[in-house]
Design a protein around this motif. Structure first.
Motif, PDB file in Angstrom:
ATOM      1  N   ALA A  15      52.795 -68.023 -50.159  1.00 26.73           N
ATOM      2  CA  ALA A  15      52.449 -66.649 -50.545  1.00 26.73           C
ATOM      3  C   ALA A  15      51.537 -66.013 -49.496  1.00 26.73           C
ATOM      4  CB  ALA A  15      51.752 -66.667 -51.905  1.00 26.73           C
ATOM      5  N   GLU A  16      50.576 -66.795 -49.029  1.00 23.69           N
ATOM      6  CA  GLU A  16      49.659 -66.294 -48.002  1.00 23.69           C
ATOM      7  C   GLU A  16      50.407 -66.043 -46.696  1.00 23.69           C
ATOM      8  OE1 GLU A  16      46.556 -65.743 -48.873  1.00 23.69           O
ATOM      9  OE2 GLU A  16      45.819 -65.079 -46.919  1.00 23.69           O
ATOM     10  N   ASN A  35      57.874 -65.332 -55.052  1.00 24.78           N
ATOM     11  CA  ASN A  35      57.000 -64.626 -54.105  1.00 24.78           C
ATOM     12  C   ASN A  35      57.714 -63.527 -53.321  1.00 24.78           C
ATOM     13  OD1 ASN A  35      54.195 -66.081 -54.068  1.00 24.78           O
ATOM     14  ND2 ASN A  35      55.752 -67.676 -54.278  1.00 24.78           N
ATOM     15  N   GLU A  83      53.080 -73.455 -52.833  1.00 25.55           N
ATOM     16  CA  GLU A  83      53.394 -72.077 -53.231  1.00 25.55           C
ATOM     17  C   GLU A  83      52.314 -71.102 -52.753  1.00 25.55           C
ATOM     18  OE1 GLU A  83      54.686 -71.509 -57.205  1.00 25.55           O
ATOM     19  OE2 GLU A  83      54.903 -69.350 -56.938  1.00 25.55           O
ATOM     20  N   SER A  84      51.054 -71.489 -52.926  1.00 26.98           N
ATOM     21  CA  SER A  84      49.996 -70.560 -52.515  1.00 26.98           C
ATOM     22  C   SER A  84      49.981 -70.391 -50.998  1.00 26.98           C
ATOM     23  CB  SER A  84      48.634 -71.037 -53.024  1.00 26.98           C
ATOM     24  OG  SER A  84      48.362 -72.314 -52.519  1.00 26.98           O
ATOM     25  N   ILE A  85      50.321 -71.448 -50.270  1.00 21.98           N
ATOM     26  CA  ILE A  85      50.355 -71.348 -48.804  1.00 21.98           C
ATOM     27  C   ILE A  85      51.486 -70.411 -48.374  1.00 21.98           C
ATOM     28  CG2 ILE A  85      50.831 -72.665 -46.676  1.00 21.98           C
ATOM     29  CD1 ILE A  85      49.358 -75.026 -48.122  1.00 21.98           C
ATOM     30  N   LYS A  98      52.202 -62.803 -46.875  1.00 24.07           N
ATOM     31  CA  LYS A  98      51.300 -61.643 -46.707  1.00 24.07           C
ATOM     32  C   LYS A  98      51.010 -61.413 -45.222  1.00 24.07           C
ATOM     33  CE  LYS A  98      48.627 -62.285 -50.897  1.00 24.07           C
ATOM     34  NZ  LYS A  98      47.325 -62.756 -51.377  1.00 24.07           N
ATOM     35  N   GLU A 118      42.390 -73.408 -48.571  1.00 23.54           N
ATOM     36  CA  GLU A 118      42.465 -72.745 -49.869  1.00 23.54           C
ATOM     37  C   GLU A 118      43.096 -71.372 -49.669  1.00 23.54           C
ATOM     38  OE1 GLU A 118      38.128 -70.680 -49.767  1.00 23.54           O
ATOM     39  OE2 GLU A 118      38.267 -72.748 -50.456  1.00 23.54           O
ATOM     40  N   SER A 119      43.713 -70.867 -50.699  1.00 23.98           N
ATOM     41  CA  SER A 119      44.224 -69.505 -50.611  1.00 23.98           C
ATOM     42  C   SER A 119      43.231 -68.617 -51.316  1.00 23.98           C
ATOM     43  CB  SER A 119      45.579 -69.413 -51.303  1.00 23.98           C
ATOM     44  OG  SER A 119      46.475 -70.235 -50.632  1.00 23.98           O
ATOM     45  N   SER A 120      42.556 -67.836 -50.526  1.00 23.48           N
ATOM     46  CA  SER A 120      41.522 -66.990 -51.106  1.00 23.48           C
ATOM     47  C   SER A 120      42.151 -65.956 -52.033  1.00 23.48           C
ATOM     48  CB  SER A 120      40.758 -66.297 -49.983  1.00 23.48           C
ATOM     49  OG  SER A 120      39.796 -65.477 -50.545  1.00 23.48           O
ATOM     50  N   THR A 121      41.506 -65.750 -53.150  1.00 20.12           N
ATOM     51  CA  THR A 121      42.036 -64.785 -54.102  1.00 20.12           C
ATOM     52  C   THR A 121      41.465 -63.394 -53.831  1.00 20.12           C
ATOM     53  OG1 THR A 121      40.293 -65.529 -55.574  1.00 20.12           O
ATOM     54  CG2 THR A 121      42.507 -66.378 -55.998  1.00 20.12           C
ATOM     55  N   ARG A 169      50.069 -77.324 -53.500  1.00 21.97           N
ATOM     56  CA  ARG A 169      49.546 -76.068 -52.945  1.00 21.97           C
ATOM     57  C   ARG A 169      50.577 -75.306 -52.111  1.00 21.97           C
ATOM     58  NH1 ARG A 169      45.824 -77.657 -49.354  1.00 21.97           N
ATOM     59  NH2 ARG A 169      45.287 -75.494 -48.944  1.00 21.97           N
TER      60      ARG A 169
END
Lengths: 413, 296
Positions: free
Chosen positions: B36-37, B72, B32-34, B40, B139-142, B30
């Motif tokens: 990315a968030e 990213n 990468e998603s962390i 942001k 979780e990374s919310s979409t 996870r």
């Protein structure tokens, strides 16, 4: 064994009916003057018991509240059940997490409001037994000394909670500190008292090591694994079974089984009930309504039976010894107020507020009377000491609110 | 000497703005998603990004991180990457202090296995001890930032709360949220016992009503002191044990983020056994969790 007759049933039902109605009437009268309801119940016991009616009309007293026979046995059974359930609901409100959450101040206050009254009570009873009517030139009975120490260190959470609510201090930081410390006091006091009863049991003792081991093992099991099981089961019990019947039956059933278990292993039924209460009460899933119903059920039916029964057994007039009452009162005020004040002050509370905390925790109320009654039944104390404890419980409960007001509320003005 | 200087700088430092955001890298699936968030949030708040990995630095890890940063749009020269070895918890806490980190972002499982929970997993142990705010990401919310549901624990009896609410408002405004829900938990231990023996029905009703009104007034008073801006504020008073009640509420409402105060004291194993407050939430995270360390 004789059969429980038609006549026995009539006498038992009449006695219970009279007790419930009279204690409610006197209790409601007392409520107008802000007296705790337990005071009304004790007064009813004194009126109905050997102190008043037993002296004026012994035949009537003996007929309605016989000392021997089936009715007496049945009534004793009810009184014992009442004690078990009173300890269960007392446990329901003990939240160890609240003590931890209140942190240093609660732990320091709880500890010193326990240890100083215990030490003063123990020392007085052990080194000066003659003050308590014991005929001895040597040191006092160790069991009595431990009991007196424990009796002086207990606090009455129900009375304290009521006082704080009436004073609108319930949700204040001082209110939470007093509540958390009282919970700590009660837990430790009932553990020590269970140990004492186990050591003094007529059924044979387990020895110090085993008694402590059994108490700790039972307590730890119930407050960890037992609590988790209850926590997991409660949502199912409260949603799948009849409401509120399901949760009432299961919780009281578990309380009675725990009480039976601890009685079986010779550490007294009260400990099982108290710990079962903590395990249920600490659960996040126990609905507030279920908690209220359990309190109402026990407080308004079983509590009057128990507190009135005290006056039925003991002649308060014959056993009122001014010196013993005075000494018990002195020790009670000194130990609790000084201990709790010191503990709160060490915990970072300002001195005037710390004194208010001391007087708040000084209310002994129903818990002291329950403790005294069990000790009297177990032969740990004399009737004179018991009467002194009852007087102390009532006086400390009555003086608690005005003294908190004197040291805390005036400060805010 | 450097440590002492940095600690002094940390004292009374406000909980926002988030000038420096650190991300703990565990090279998990996870990560990468962390990241990315985190990017942001850093872009929205204008923050510097510090990436920390405690563990052996290998070529594979370097390449993997480089690829993730590239995918990213995170320019390597604009972020500080720290590779170090040692005890993960201690090193991350120390590096956060040294770099004056305002927000630490960590990935976390919703629920740890029972042994790990009681012994203390890395993310949860850091969140109990950190001297900066911590965002635990389950979780990374979409969903779009603007549509996310944020719930803030608005316990009115705590000095830290106003800082947590203001931090939540700052965060919400920067990431483009339109509304925030403030939830106040009410729990009065021993109340049932106090009312049981000598309260008439009207008295019980009045006591409960008075308690409820008192809490509502406190909440209004607290909100009036906060910098709301154009945010829409929803208020909710819930009954139940602190920590547990809001955890359940956040789960029921399918919140994306729950904002709470940092713990008041050093939490130990006993606090997990006799669970209270934040431990109810850490035991089973209902959503992403922002623990605001207000340094008051």
């Amino acid at each position: 064994m004789s059969k429980f007759t038609h006549n026995d049933l009539i006498i038992l039902l009449t006695a219970i009916g009279v007790i419930l109605i009279l204690s409610r009437v006197i209790g409601e009268l007392g409520r107008k003057f802000k007296f705790p309801i337990v005071m009304g119940e004790i007064v009813v016991g004194i009126l109905l018991g050997p102190t008043v009616i037993g002296t004026i009309n012994p035949e009537f007293f003996e007929k309605v509240f016989p000392k021997d026979g089936n009715v007496s046995i049945a009534f004793d059974g009810l009184v014992n059940l009442s004690v078990v359930l009173l300890l269960f609901v007392a446990g329901l409100e003990v939240q160890l997490s609240l003590v931890l959450k209140q942190g240093k101040a609660a732990i320091s206050t709880g500890f010193f409001s326990m240890i100083i009254p215990f030490a003063t009570g123990f020392a007085a009873a052990y080194y000066f037994p003659t003050l308590f009517g014991y005929d001895t030139d040597t040191r006092g009975d160790i069991f009595f000394a431990i009991f007196l120490g424990t009796a002086l260190s207990v606090s009455a959470l129900p009375v304290i909670a009521r006082i704080l609510m009436d004073m609108n201090l319930f949700k204040s930081s001082i209110g939470m500190l007093i509540i958390a410390s009282a919970m700590f006091n009660d837990l430790i006091a009932w553990l020590i008292f269970s140990f004492l009863l186990a050591m003094n049991s007529s059924e044979g003792t387990l020895g110090v090591g085993y008694t402590i081991l059994y108490i700790l093992a039972f307590g730890l099991f119930m407050l960890t694994i037992g609590k988790k099981i209850i926590d997991r089961s409660l949502p199912w019990i409260q949603t799948k079974l009849s409401w509120p019947g399901g949760v009432l039956s299961i919780s009281i059933g578990i309380c009675l089984l725990c009480a039976a278990f601890t009685e079986k292993i010779n550490i007294h039924a009260i400990l099982g009930a108290f710990i079962a209460g903590i395990a249920f009460g600490d659960s996040v899933h126990l609905h507030e309504k279920a908690r209220e119903i359990l309190h109402q059920f026990v407080t308004n039916f079983f509590a009057p039976l128990f507190f009135v029964s005290i006056g039925l057994r003991v002649n308060f007039f014959d056993n009122f010894d001014v010196m013993i009452v005075g000494i018990v009162l002195l020790l009670a005020y000194f130990g609790k107020v000084v201990g709790a004040t010191f503990g709160a002050y060490l915990g970072g509370i300002k001195i005037r507020t710390a004194i208010a905390v001391g007087f708040g925790l000084n209310a002994r109320g129903a818990m002291e009377i329950i403790l005294g009654t069990i000790a009297l039944n177990a032969g740990l104390i004399s009737q004179k000491i018991f009467v002194a404890l009852v007087v102390m419980a009532l006086v400390t409960s009555l003086t608690s609110a005005p003294m908190i007001r004197k040291f805390y509320v005036e400060k805010g003005k | 000497m450097i440590m002492e200087f940095d600690l002094n700088k940390l004292k009374k430092r406000p909980s926002y703005p988030f000038e420096t955001i650190a991300v703990g890298l565990a090279f998990s699936p996870r990560m990468e998603s962390i990241l990315a968030e985190a990017k942001k949030i850093a872009d929205a708040c204008g923050s510097k990004l510090v990436l920390i990995h405690v563990g052996t630095k290998t070529k594979e890890k370097e390449k993997s991180l480089g690829d993730i940063l590239f995918r990213n749009n995170i320019e390597e020269r604009k972020v500080k990457i720290i590779w170090t070895e040692g005890d993960v918890v201690d090193m991350i806490l120390k590096l956060c202090k040294l770099n004056i980190v305002d927000l630490l972002i960590l990935g976390a499982l919703e629920k740890e296995n029972i042994i790990k929970f009681y012994l203390g997993s890395v993310a949860r142990t850091i969140s109990r001890k950190a001297k900066c705010s911590v965002l635990l990401m389950t979780e990374s919310s979409t969903s779009e930032h603007s549509k996310r549901k944020v719930i803030v624990n608005a316990g009115t009896d705590h000095l830290k709360t106003i800082h947590s609410i203001n931090t939540a408002f700052y965060f919400a405004k920067h990431i483009g949220l339109k509304e925030v829900t403030l939830v106040h938990e009410v729990h009065v231990p021993a109340l049932a016992m106090a009312m049981a023996e000598s309260s008439s029905a009207p008295e019980v009703t009045k006591i409960k009503k008075d308690f409820s009104e008192e809490e509502t007034n406190k909440l209004h008073s607290m909100i009036s002191k906060c910098d709301i801006g154009s945010l829409k504020i929803n208020e909710k008073i819930i009954k139940g044990k602190p920590g547990y009640a809001i955890r359940q509420y956040a789960e029921t409402k399918k919140a994306d983020l729950l904002v709470i105060n940092s713990p008041d004291m050093h939490l130990t194993f006993f606090d997990r056994i006799f669970t209270h407050d934040i431990e109810y939430i850490l035991a089973d995270l209902p959503c992403n969790l922002l623990i605001v360390h207000s340094r008051v």
